[in-house]
Write a protein that holds these residues in place. Structure first.
Motif, PDB file in Angstrom:
ATOM      1  N   LEU A  78       0.719  -1.211  -0.159  1.00 48.64           N
ATOM      2  CA  LEU A  78       0.044   0.118  -0.098  1.00 48.64           C
ATOM      3  C   LEU A  78       0.813   1.113   0.146  1.00 48.64           C
ATOM      4  O   LEU A  78       0.680   2.280  -0.708  1.00 48.64           O
ATOM      5  CB  LEU A  78      -0.990  -0.124   1.358  1.00 48.64           C
ATOM      6  N   ILE A  79       1.866   1.216   1.041  1.00 46.88           N
ATOM      7  CA  ILE A  79       2.753   2.484   1.104  1.00 46.88           C
ATOM      8  C   ILE A  79       3.703   2.593  -0.175  1.00 46.88           C
ATOM      9  O   ILE A  79       4.054   3.622  -0.878  1.00 46.88           O
ATOM     10  CB  ILE A  79       3.578   2.490   2.432  1.00 46.88           C
ATOM     11  N   GLY A  80       4.213   1.341  -0.466  1.00 47.35           N
ATOM     12  CA  GLY A  80       5.397   1.473  -1.725  1.00 47.35           C
ATOM     13  C   GLY A  80       6.803   1.812  -1.109  1.00 47.35           C
ATOM     14  O   GLY A  80       6.726   2.090  -0.076  1.00 47.35           O
ATOM     15  N   LEU A  81       7.952   1.453  -2.043  1.00 49.23           N
ATOM     16  CA  LEU A  81       8.923   2.026  -1.547  1.00 49.23           C
ATOM     17  C   LEU A  81       9.350   3.316  -1.977  1.00 49.23           C
ATOM     18  O   LEU A  81       9.013   3.762  -3.141  1.00 49.23           O
ATOM     19  CB  LEU A  81       9.990   0.981  -2.587  1.00 49.23           C
ATOM     20  N   PRO A  82      10.002   4.061  -1.107  1.00 53.84           N
ATOM     21  CA  PRO A  82      10.395   5.519  -1.371  1.00 53.84           C
ATOM     22  C   PRO A  82      11.116   5.522  -2.544  1.00 53.84           C
ATOM     23  O   PRO A  82      11.991   4.677  -2.801  1.00 53.84           O
ATOM     24  CB  PRO A  82      10.937   5.825   0.016  1.00 53.84           C
ATOM     25  N   TYR A  83      11.106   6.559  -3.101  1.00 46.95           N
ATOM     26  CA  TYR A  83      12.137   6.981  -4.298  1.00 46.95           C
ATOM     27  C   TYR A  83      13.537   6.952  -3.770  1.00 46.95           C
ATOM     28  O   TYR A  83      13.931   7.547  -2.681  1.00 46.95           O
ATOM     29  CB  TYR A  83      11.765   8.380  -4.924  1.00 46.95           C
ATOM     30  N   ASN A  84      14.505   6.439  -4.564  1.00 41.44           N
ATOM     31  CA  ASN A  84      15.862   6.452  -4.132  1.00 41.44           C
ATOM     32  C   ASN A  84      16.681   6.987  -5.520  1.00 41.44           C
ATOM     33  O   ASN A  84      16.801   6.528  -6.539  1.00 41.44           O
ATOM     34  CB  ASN A  84      16.238   4.919  -3.971  1.00 41.44           C
ATOM     35  N   PRO A  85      17.327   8.355  -5.046  1.00 40.99           N
ATOM     36  CA  PRO A  85      17.934   8.896  -6.187  1.00 40.99           C
ATOM     37  C   PRO A  85      19.162   8.375  -6.575  1.00 40.99           C
ATOM     38  O   PRO A  85      19.678   8.505  -7.548  1.00 40.99           O
ATOM     39  CB  PRO A  85      17.953  10.280  -5.622  1.00 40.99           C
ATOM     40  N   ASP A  86      19.579   7.467  -6.021  1.00 42.44           N
ATOM     41  CA  ASP A  86      20.820   6.697  -6.297  1.00 42.44           C
ATOM     42  C   ASP A  86      20.724   5.609  -7.054  1.00 42.44           C
ATOM     43  O   ASP A  86      21.693   4.841  -7.581  1.00 42.44           O
ATOM     44  CB  ASP A  86      21.554   6.144  -4.961  1.00 42.44           C
ATOM     45  N   LYS A  87      19.315   5.028  -7.273  1.00 41.38           N
ATOM     46  CA  LYS A  87      19.025   4.098  -8.050  1.00 41.38           C
ATOM     47  C   LYS A  87      18.487   4.250  -9.486  1.00 41.38           C
ATOM     48  O   LYS A  87      17.967   5.548  -9.537  1.00 41.38           O
ATOM     49  CB  LYS A  87      17.923   3.079  -7.425  1.00 41.38           C
ATOM     50  N   SER A  88      18.608   3.378 -10.418  1.00 43.35           N
ATOM     51  CA  SER A  88      18.495   3.800 -11.629  1.00 43.35           C
ATOM     52  C   SER A  88      16.739   3.806 -11.806  1.00 43.35           C
ATOM     53  O   SER A  88      16.063   2.988 -10.959  1.00 43.35           O
ATOM     54  CB  SER A  88      18.890   2.597 -12.709  1.00 43.35           C
ATOM     55  N   PRO A  89      16.282   4.713 -12.576  1.00 41.26           N
ATOM     56  CA  PRO A  89      14.909   4.857 -12.760  1.00 41.26           C
ATOM     57  C   PRO A  89      14.103   3.715 -13.464  1.00 41.26           C
ATOM     58  O   PRO A  89      12.898   3.536 -13.308  1.00 41.26           O
ATOM     59  CB  PRO A  89      14.607   6.259 -13.534  1.00 41.26           C
ATOM     60  N   TYR A  90      15.256   3.138 -14.223  1.00 47.04           N
ATOM     61  CA  TYR A  90      14.440   1.838 -14.685  1.00 47.04           C
ATOM     62  C   TYR A  90      14.337   0.712 -13.834  1.00 47.04           C
ATOM     63  O   TYR A  90      13.401  -0.187 -14.190  1.00 47.04           O
ATOM     64  CB  TYR A  90      15.562   1.338 -15.765  1.00 47.04           C
ATOM     65  N   SER A  91      14.940   0.711 -12.574  1.00 46.12           N
ATOM     66  CA  SER A  91      14.695  -0.222 -11.635  1.00 46.12           C
ATOM     67  C   SER A  91      13.661   0.201 -10.548  1.00 46.12           C
ATOM     68  O   SER A  91      13.361  -0.495  -9.300  1.00 46.12           O
ATOM     69  CB  SER A  91      15.742  -0.487 -10.861  1.00 46.12           C
ATOM     70  N   GLN A  92      12.982   1.289 -10.543  1.00 49.15           N
ATOM     71  CA  GLN A  92      11.947   1.914  -9.545  1.00 49.15           C
ATOM     72  C   GLN A  92      10.645   1.704 -10.299  1.00 49.15           C
ATOM     73  O   GLN A  92      10.435   2.088 -11.387  1.00 49.15           O
ATOM     74  CB  GLN A  92      12.475   3.284  -9.162  1.00 49.15           C
TER      75      GLN A  92
END
Length: 256
Positions: free
Chosen positions: A151-165
């Protein structure tokens, strides 16, 4: 703007004009925004809207039915909220939904969002604000389950590729309702960030339609696709690229 873009903009503007009216929110055309509008004069409208947005996956009619069974009016009375009965929905148990509501009742949502968005790179302010809200919810309760985490989801991580988020579809939907203001979007957080900083609430169906319209080259449902689709729409309307989201959603819904 080239000829193809001008044609697409005219098509989207026409669809927006057709859909941007209160008659689009009715029992015959179910949408979670219908439930949000029922509470638009409530002080806790942002908390109510987050619940409606985070449960906005699956069949629209079932979503609206579930939201109607949640005691959203009790955000003003946390004690009553704690003793209320909650429904279940797909991957969420009644306890999952109750835990979300009890956590939200404790959080000054707008303050949390603004503090994170104001200190973020301008083009990522929405995602930083969303991540702050996600962390605040998780910090407000010790309750955990698979359904609650989904429901909440994983927070955005600027260090990870946007392809994997993920696409943050439900959170971006909440921000559309909160930031934009027209006949449908309520704008209860109007002025916190600009509509130009919002991202398209992309899901599988919207992604398919975006490919058909030439907004995306390939069907995808990750954050990079969100960036690409939003950038394409910003070339048509730089001040309010997400203006066309509801019209796109309705077109896709009616094709199914």
């Amino acid at each position: 703007m080239n000829t193809q873009q001008m044609t697409l903009k005219a098509q989207l503007e026409s669809a927006y004009t057709l859909r941007n009216n209160p008659n689009e929110l009715c029992e015959q055309k179910p949408d979670p925004l219908l439930v949000v509008h029922r509470y638009k004069h409530r002080e806790s409208i942002d908390k109510i809207a987050i619940v409606c947005a985070l449960l906005a996956y699956g069949n629209a009619r079932q979503i609206v039915r579930t939201l109607g069974a949640i005691p959203l009016e009790l955000f003003a009375s946390p004690h009553q909220l704690a003793h209320a009965t909650f429904p279940l929905y797909r991957f969420q148990t009644a306890d999952d939904i109750k835990a979300l509501c009890m956590a939200l009742a404790q959080i000054p949502l707008r303050d949390v969002f603004c503090a994170a968005a104001d200190s973020a790179p301008r083009h990522l302010a929405a995602l930083y604000g969303i991540a702050a809200l996600q962390r605040a919810i998780l910090s407000a309760t010790t309750y955990r389950s698979r359904g609650f985490t989904f429901l909440i989801g994983l927070p955005y991580n600027p260090d990870k590729s946007p392809y994997s988020q993920g696409a943050f579809k439900r959170w971006n939907l909440f921000l559309r309702w909160a930031i934009r203001k027209d006949c449908l979007d309520l704008g209860f957080w109007e002025g916190t960030i600009s509509p130009s900083q919002l991202f398209l609430p992309l899901d599988t169906h919207t992604s398919t339609l975006c490919v058909e319209l030439g907004i995306l080259e390939h069907k995808a449902n990750h954050l990079q696709a969100v960036f690409c689709a939003t950038d394409a729409l910003a070339r048509l309307n730089p001040h309010d690229p997400i203006k066309y989201d509801f019209a796109l959603y309705r077109i896709g819904q009616e094709r199914r």
